[in-house]
Write an enzyme that holds these catalytic residues in place. Structure first.
Site, PDB file in Angstrom:
ATOM      1  N   TYR A   8      10.646   3.371  -4.484  1.00 10.15           N
ATOM      2  CA  TYR A   8      11.453   3.088  -3.312  1.00 10.15           C
ATOM      3  C   TYR A   8      12.890   3.285  -3.767  1.00 10.15           C
ATOM      4  CZ  TYR A   8       7.468   1.117  -0.790  1.00 10.15           C
ATOM      5  OH  TYR A   8       6.277   0.960  -0.142  1.00 10.15           O
ATOM      6  N   ARG A  68       0.846   0.411   8.329  1.00 15.00           N
ATOM      7  CA  ARG A  68       1.603  -0.777   7.917  1.00 15.00           C
ATOM      8  C   ARG A  68       3.075  -0.706   8.320  1.00 15.00           C
ATOM      9  NH1 ARG A  68      -0.913  -4.086   4.378  1.00 15.00           N
ATOM     10  NH2 ARG A  68       0.893  -4.635   3.101  1.00 15.00           N
ATOM     11  N   THR A  77       8.713   7.627  -1.957  1.00 13.81           N
ATOM     12  CA  THR A  77       8.228   7.219  -0.635  1.00 13.81           C
ATOM     13  C   THR A  77       9.360   7.348   0.377  1.00 13.81           C
ATOM     14  OG1 THR A  77       6.525   5.748  -1.505  1.00 13.81           O
ATOM     15  CG2 THR A  77       7.319   5.297   0.717  1.00 13.81           C
ATOM     16  N   GLN A 133       5.669   5.343  -8.402  1.00 12.83           N
ATOM     17  CA  GLN A 133       6.156   5.448  -7.022  1.00 12.83           C
ATOM     18  C   GLN A 133       7.494   4.737  -6.907  1.00 12.83           C
ATOM     19  OE1 GLN A 133       6.105   2.455  -4.943  1.00 12.83           O
ATOM     20  NE2 GLN A 133       7.096   3.470  -3.207  1.00 12.83           N
ATOM     21  N   SER A 167       3.425   0.962  -8.152  1.00 12.43           N
ATOM     22  CA  SER A 167       4.468   0.772  -7.145  1.00 12.43           C
ATOM     23  C   SER A 167       5.737   0.187  -7.757  1.00 12.43           C
ATOM     24  CB  SER A 167       3.950  -0.167  -6.050  1.00 12.43           C
ATOM     25  OG  SER A 167       4.985  -0.513  -5.149  1.00 12.43           O
ATOM     26  N   LYS A 188       6.172  11.337  -0.595  1.00 14.22           N
ATOM     27  CA  LYS A 188       5.074  10.612   0.051  1.00 14.22           C
ATOM     28  C   LYS A 188       5.495  10.059   1.411  1.00 14.22           C
ATOM     29  CE  LYS A 188       2.033   6.576  -0.679  1.00 14.22           C
ATOM     30  NZ  LYS A 188       2.398   5.802   0.501  1.00 14.22           N
ATOM     31  N   HIS A 195       1.017   5.611   6.173  1.00 16.20           N
ATOM     32  CA  HIS A 195       1.166   4.303   5.539  1.00 16.20           C
ATOM     33  C   HIS A 195       0.078   3.334   6.005  1.00 16.20           C
ATOM     34  CE1 HIS A 195       4.493   2.857   2.837  1.00 16.20           C
ATOM     35  NE2 HIS A 195       3.752   1.773   2.896  1.00 16.20           N
ATOM     36  N   TYR A 252      -2.158 -10.108   4.061  1.00 17.47           N
ATOM     37  CA  TYR A 252      -1.191  -9.172   3.478  1.00 17.47           C
ATOM     38  C   TYR A 252      -1.858  -7.833   3.170  1.00 17.47           C
ATOM     39  CZ  TYR A 252       1.600  -6.837  -0.066  1.00 17.47           C
ATOM     40  OH  TYR A 252       2.294  -5.892  -0.784  1.00 17.47           O
TER      41      TYR A 252
END
Length: 380
Positions: A133, A283, A159, A131, A110, A256, A280, A28
């Protein structure tokens, strides 16, 4: 032997961390998507950037200090957000936040961390970045912003380069699913990593606790193995979303995941405070260019402060990024290699290692401050 003698480079921390972290967790952390060609492209791009060594300059005493978005830092380096950080090493978010507070560098939490903003309240000191999402539900969005602000996070990161789940074939083969659960195969891997296992036993199986507080658990079974609970809640942001967040957030606001000069230029026009150049770390998309290759054209397109991540493997790479136009550099995996290798001793050792490497290389090229770096580049 000292830590510097035993672990003089990030590669040494990485090698030890791999032995101490279960294989499915390692896959991961360390994997990208596709053939992982972006890993190679990032490395090759950094290696092409050369400086002219300096001679007869007398004693050079480099100064690494910098000012970014109105704040002073001892060196231009911070801790990137990493999803499920507490799965990689027990209590990783808390350990990294505390290190950032002591060291005076940014720590970015995150949205899909294993700890909520409230869990870290105070631990990050005055160094907290959050951060996001982007949730599609305005109520969830506003609540999330209020929780981050209330917990003392002063800088918001949006992001913008994750419109859909990537495949991450290595991660899939590794067997990690969301939310994490132990199969007999994975349990055997855990048994081989006793320190990781004891830490997870004490802190509990990691989950995306912030997202859990908003999500409908019954829908989780519909997700592919490389997606997670956040995909049920978030939207692919557009410029209207940027405008909403700019209006809603009263502190520094950073976008970002930018690899397009025109996006950086418009971000400046929309009131964004800084642009984060990133692929990223491979990823999300295996066909992306090296972030460092795109940095100069983004620097030319905007006067905004720029952050760079993706592919940094030491202090010399940090200097390369600064020389080509970055104002600040963030690392993600390296801090987790340090935790996996050395536990709570890892982050301070990594920071010391990076600072020593930067100072040594700046002396070699006759640079006293980071502002001197562009003049020492060998231009092709």
């Amino acid at each position: 032997m000292t830590l510097d003698a035993r672990f003089p480079g990030i590669s040494d921390l990485k090698a030890r961390a791999r032995r101490r972290i279960p294989h499915f967790v390692w896959e991961y952390l360390d994997s990208a998507t596709g053939t992982e060609s972006v890993h190679r492209r990032n490395r090759e791009a950094f290696d092409r950037i050369l400086f002219r060594p300096a001679a007869l300059r007398g004693e050079i005493k480099p100064d690494l200090s910098t000012t970014f978005l109105g704040r002073d830092y001892p060196l231009p380096v911070g801790i990137s957000p990493l999803g499920m950080s507490g799965l990689v090493w027990p209590e990783a978010e808390l350990l990294l936040a505390r290190h950032a507070a002591r060291a005076g560098i940014p720590y970015c939490l995150s949205t899909v961390a294993t700890r909520t903003p409230e869990d870290l309240k105070g631990a990050q000191g005055d160094q907290g970045w959050f951060q996001m999402y982007p949730p599609r539900d305005p109520g969830i969005r506003d609540d999330m912003l209020a929780r981050a602000r209330g917990a003392g996070f002063h800088t918001l990161i949006l992001t913008v380069d994750v419109p859909a789940a990537s495949r991450r074939e290595r991660q899939t083969r590794g067997g990690l699913v969301q939310p994490p659960r132990l199969t007999p195969r994975l349990a055997l891997q855990v048994a081989r990593c006793p320190q990781w296992a004891l830490g997870i036993q004490a802190s509990g199986m990691p989950r995306m606790r912030l997202m859990d507080s908003y999500a409908d658990q019954e829908k989780l079974g519909r997700l592919p193995s490389t997606a997670h609970i956040g995909y049920l809640l978030r939207a692919a942001p557009d410029w209207d979303y940027v405008k909403v967040l700019r209006k809603a957030w009263d502190g520094p606001f950073i976008v970002k995941g930018v690899l397009e000069a025109d996006v950086a230029a418009r971000a400046e026009a929309e009131g964004v405070d800084a642009v984060w150049v990133s692929n990223h770390a491979g990823r999300q998309f295996d066909g992306a260019p090296a972030a460092i290759d795109i940095l100069p054209e983004i620097r030319e397109a905007t006067g905004l402060p720029l952050i760079l991540d993706s592919g940094i493997e030491g202090g010399l790479d940090i200097l390369r990024a600064l020389a080509l136009g970055a104002d600040f550099v963030m690392l993600g995996r390296a801090w987790h290699y340090a935790l996996g290798a050395l536990g709570r001793e890892g982050p301070p050792h990594l920071q010391d290692m990076l600072a020593r490497d930067m100072v040594s290389n700046m002396a070699q090229i006759g640079a006293t401050t980071v502002a001197d770096l562009p003049d020492r580049l060998i231009r092709g």
